[in-house]
Design a protein around this motif. Structure first.
Motif, mmCIF file in Angstrom:
data_model
loop_
_atom_site.group_PDB
_atom_site.id
_atom_site.type_symbol
_atom_site.label_atom_id
_atom_site.label_comp_id
_atom_site.label_asym_id
_atom_site.label_seq_id
_atom_site.Cartn_x
_atom_site.Cartn_y
_atom_site.Cartn_z
ATOM 1 N N TYR A 91 0.951 -1.061 -0.004
ATOM 2 C CA TYR A 91 -0.024 -0.035 -0.156
ATOM 3 C C TYR A 91 0.929 1.074 0.190
ATOM 4 O O TYR A 91 1.411 1.514 0.944
ATOM 5 N N TYR A 93 0.538 4.392 -0.110
ATOM 6 C CA TYR A 93 0.308 5.516 0.755
ATOM 7 C C TYR A 93 0.276 5.231 2.271
ATOM 8 O O TYR A 93 -0.142 6.240 2.868
ATOM 9 N N LEU A 94 0.720 4.120 2.554
ATOM 10 C CA LEU A 94 1.076 3.808 3.839
ATOM 11 C C LEU A 94 2.475 3.909 4.376
ATOM 12 O O LEU A 94 3.040 3.245 3.419
ATOM 13 N N LYS A 98 3.093 0.470 8.782
ATOM 14 C CA LYS A 98 1.822 0.222 8.771
ATOM 15 C C LYS A 98 1.515 -1.069 7.949
ATOM 16 O O LYS A 98 0.523 -1.855 8.215
ATOM 17 N N MET A 102 -0.213 -4.590 9.417
ATOM 18 C CA MET A 102 -1.679 -4.947 8.799
ATOM 19 C C MET A 102 -1.600 -6.453 8.171
ATOM 20 O O MET A 102 -2.470 -7.409 8.151
ATOM 21 N N SER A 105 -1.581 -8.498 11.015
ATOM 22 C CA SER A 105 -2.934 -8.863 11.744
ATOM 23 C C SER A 105 -3.750 -9.761 11.244
ATOM 24 O O SER A 105 -4.510 -10.451 11.664
ATOM 25 N N ASP B 7 -8.123 -2.366 10.047
ATOM 26 C CA ASP B 7 -7.171 -1.959 8.966
ATOM 27 C C ASP B 7 -7.971 -1.690 7.576
ATOM 28 O O ASP B 7 -7.343 -1.029 7.032
ATOM 29 N N LEU B 10 -8.949 1.822 8.054
ATOM 30 C CA LEU B 10 -8.145 2.618 7.575
ATOM 31 C C LEU B 10 -7.368 2.714 6.228
ATOM 32 O O LEU B 10 -7.126 3.979 5.732
ATOM 33 N N LYS B 11 -7.413 1.482 5.542
ATOM 34 C CA LYS B 11 -6.899 1.453 4.139
ATOM 35 C C LYS B 11 -7.798 2.506 3.238
ATOM 36 O O LYS B 11 -7.646 2.987 2.371
ATOM 37 N N LYS B 14 -7.525 6.402 4.220
ATOM 38 C CA LYS B 14 -6.206 7.040 3.949
ATOM 39 C C LYS B 14 -6.278 7.340 2.482
ATOM 40 O O LYS B 14 -5.218 7.902 2.264
ATOM 41 N N LYS B 15 -7.343 6.765 1.945
ATOM 42 C CA LYS B 15 -7.184 7.045 0.499
ATOM 43 C C LYS B 15 -7.763 8.517 0.022
ATOM 44 O O LYS B 15 -8.946 8.706 0.452
#
Ligand SMILES: Nc1ncnc2c1ncn2[C@@H]1O[C@H](COP(=O)(O)OP(=O)(O)OP(=O)(O)O)[C@@H](O)[C@H]1O
Ligand SMILES: [Mg+2]
Lengths: 307, 278
Positions: A91, A93-94, A98, A102, A105, B7, B10-11, B14-15
């Motif tokens: 991802y 943008y993370l 993070k 994820m 998790s 999560d 959040l994904k 956050k976009k």
């Protein structure tokens, strides 16, 4: 013996419409090895790896990991495996942390320390709080290996982990793989289209071509013994042929145009050279060739990947 | 389970694309309201001209509720677009980004991951409609004040001021359920492809074509109208009818809910069997 096999496939096959990408593949990966999975482009390496990690359903055959059938024990089995399939995509943008958080998790979660540990292993700890979109290709690749190591897996499956890396990066990845294998006793399954890469990192190997298994075994046994050939260009040729055929270690000799192909163990090559020179012959070239290497070159050079 | 949901949320949040809908509403709604404020009561006067000849209307009809109702009506085709922008990206976006290769090799099952993504999609739809309600009602009441709601139509309905708020709130609640249905369709399309454009265009195509068909004054199309889920997407308007047609509302909601479940089951069936080749 079967408890020592960490990964086994039986007649594994995948068909895309009419075409078989992988067919009747029987693999056995012994625990503790670095297993090189070698094949030219389009041989079916990535397809096999996708099946091993449950991304793609096999059209036939079965996959056993830790002695358990993959699809009926998916959760249990995959919690002991890490993988990196093709390019390392995250991802963007993370942050790196993070992203790892994820992924962890999905296996029940990990502590911050456990994530720091894998980041440290691949040397990305100082950049952990940066977004992945700021990463270079090599850094992403290392992050890809880091995520495969989350949760202390017993087996990691890496698909061409060194593609796109510079020589220094390749060296670092190789060293990391060796270290993981030695210090942590992780079994590594590693694909590549370069024999030299497998030779330098792997302890056992299999060669796949056009979806089918060609050979598998210990790297040492496959590469350094067995049917090896020394190509010799010496003058006068007839005299050389006579002298060479008298040596005990020579198992066979063939003449192709102006060179001799001598079937013999490679460690006698130097001795043979000295003998020819002492006898007053002119040796223009003497090329030791391992037959597997010859074979692999013959399938990689050319258009074997187009069916 | 909760870790994964956290999560997924959040994904999504956050976009950048998630905020397009919120920004569109935050720009469009105040713009229309301010324009109406400057124009004054001209619109409500035009709409009630016939009535004013015969009756003497008392009270503030050009109020926040009236404006909100007017806005809701005019935004009804745009909301599905804003919803599918995110819902259609939910699965296809992971394929585009190559991140399915990270997610689906982990112990969590595909069913669990899918469910969390679906809940996230529903949550997004909820927040977007709730945001629309908040901005249009909040700003509307601040700018134009409260009052009874006048609904122009063949016959004019007037909802007394003490009933307007809860009726309007329920209408928004039903609007959320309608948008869940649209989101479920976009989510379904999202499982089929590796790029979000397809699901967005596909969802809009279905919504627009179905709406056009069901509004055709042709007997054949009238006959199929009950079988198109889009025919029920105006259930929220029924909260503003007099008397409230509870029976119809209940049926409509059941049909819409049934479509959500149906779309989800199809998505699940596709997703758990799918070969991940992205
Ligand atoms: N999605 C797909 N649809 C149809 N055929 C496919 C698909 N993916 C792979 N193949 C075919 O399967 C065969 C094996 O491909 P695969 O990607 O496994 O090779 P590979 O060994 O990983 O090659 P490379 O070294 O180029 O990565 C190829 O012939 C390829 O054309
Ligand atoms: Mg490949």
């Amino acid at each position: 013996m079967s408890s020592d096999v960490i990964l086994r496939t039986e007649r594994l096959g995948k068909r895309f419409r009419r075409r078989w990408a992988v067919r009747a593949l029987n693999l056995e990966v012994p625990r503790g090895e670095v297993f090189g999975f070698l094949g030219p482009n389009g041989a079916g390496k990535s397809t096999t790896i996708r099946m091993l990690l449950s991304l793609v359903k096999p059209s036939e055959g079965r996959i056993e990991l830790f002695g358990k059938e993959l699809y009926s024990h998916r959760k249990d089995v995959l919690s002991r495996v890490g993988g990196l399939v093709e390019s390392a995509d995250f991802y963007q943008y993370l942050t790196a942390r993070k992203n790892l958080d994820m992924i962890a998790s999905l296996g029940g979660g990990l502590t911050r320390r456990a994530i720091d540990e894998v980041l440290n292993l691949v040397g990305l700890f100082p950049r952990a709080e940066d977004k992945v979109k700021t990463y270079s290709h090599g850094m992403k690749q290392r992050l890809g290996i880091a995520q495969a190591l989350l949760g202390n897996p017993e087996l990691i499956i890496l698909d061409e982990p060194t593609t796109g890396l510079d020589p220094q990066g390749i060296k670092e990845v190789r060293e990391l793989i060796r270290r993981l294998s030695k210090e942590r006793a992780i079994t590594v399954f590693l694909s590549s289209h370069l024999l030299s890469e497998i030779e330098q990192t792997a302890t056992s190997m299999a060669i796949i071509n056009m979806g089918e298994l060609v050979v598998q075994g210990k790297v040492g046994a496959l590469l350094n013994t067995g049917e090896n050939v020394v190509k010799i260009d010496a003058r006068p040729l007839e005299e050389a042929r006579l002298l060479i055929s008298k040596q005990q270690y020579v198992k066979g000799i063939k003449q192709i145009n102006n060179t001799l192909e001598v079937n013999m163990p490679l460690d006698h090559a130097g001795e043979l050279n000295t003998m020819l020179v002492r006898a007053g012959l002119e040796v223009y070239s003497l090329i030791p060739r391992r037959s597997l290497e010859d074979y692999f070159l013959s399938i990689t050079d050319g258009s074997t990947d187009i069916r | 389970m909760l870790l994964i949901l956290k999560d997924e949320l959040l994904k999504t949040y956050k976009k950048w694309r998630t905020y397009i809908g919120f920004i569109a509403i935050a720009v469009f709604v105040p713009a229309v309201q301010l324009a109406l404020k400057f124009e004054g009561g001209g619109m409500v006067n035009r709409m009630t001209r016939g009535l004013q000849d015969d009756f003497f209307l008392v009270g503030n009809f050009f109020n926040g509720y009236f404006i909100t109702q007017f806005l809701l009506n005019s935004m009804w085709v745009h909301m599905p677009f804003l919803i599918s922008l995110v819902a259609g990206d939910q699965l296809a976006g992971e394929a585009t980004g190559g991140t399915f290769r990270l997610l689906l090799i982990r112990p969590a099952s595909r069913s669990r991951i899918l469910l969390n993504k679906y809940v996230t999609t529903l949550f997004y739809s909820f927040t977007l409609v709730a945001f629309l309600a908040l901005v249009s009602l909040g700003l509307g009441l601040a700018l134009f004040g409260s009052g009874p709601l006048l609904i122009p139509g063949r016959t004019i309905t007037i909802i007394p001021v003490e009933q307007v708020f809860w009726r309007m709130s329920l209408a928004f609640g039903f609007a959320i359920v309608c948008m869940w249905c649209v989101a479920s369709l976009a989510f379904l399309f999202s499982s089929l492809v590796e790029n979000a454009i397809g699901p967005i265009v596909g969802t809009m195509a279905v919504v627009i074509i179905f709406l056009l068909l069901s509004n055709m004054p042709v007997d054949f199309f009238k006959a199929i109208k009950p079988y198109l889920f889009t025919s029920y997407l105006n259930v929220w308007q029924k909260m503003l009818e007099e008397p409230i047609p509870w029976q119809t509302i209940r049926n409509d909601l059941l049909i819409i809910g049934g479509h959500c479940v149906g779309f989800y089951i199809v998505t699940w069936y596709i997703f758990v069997k799918k070969d991940i080749l992205s």
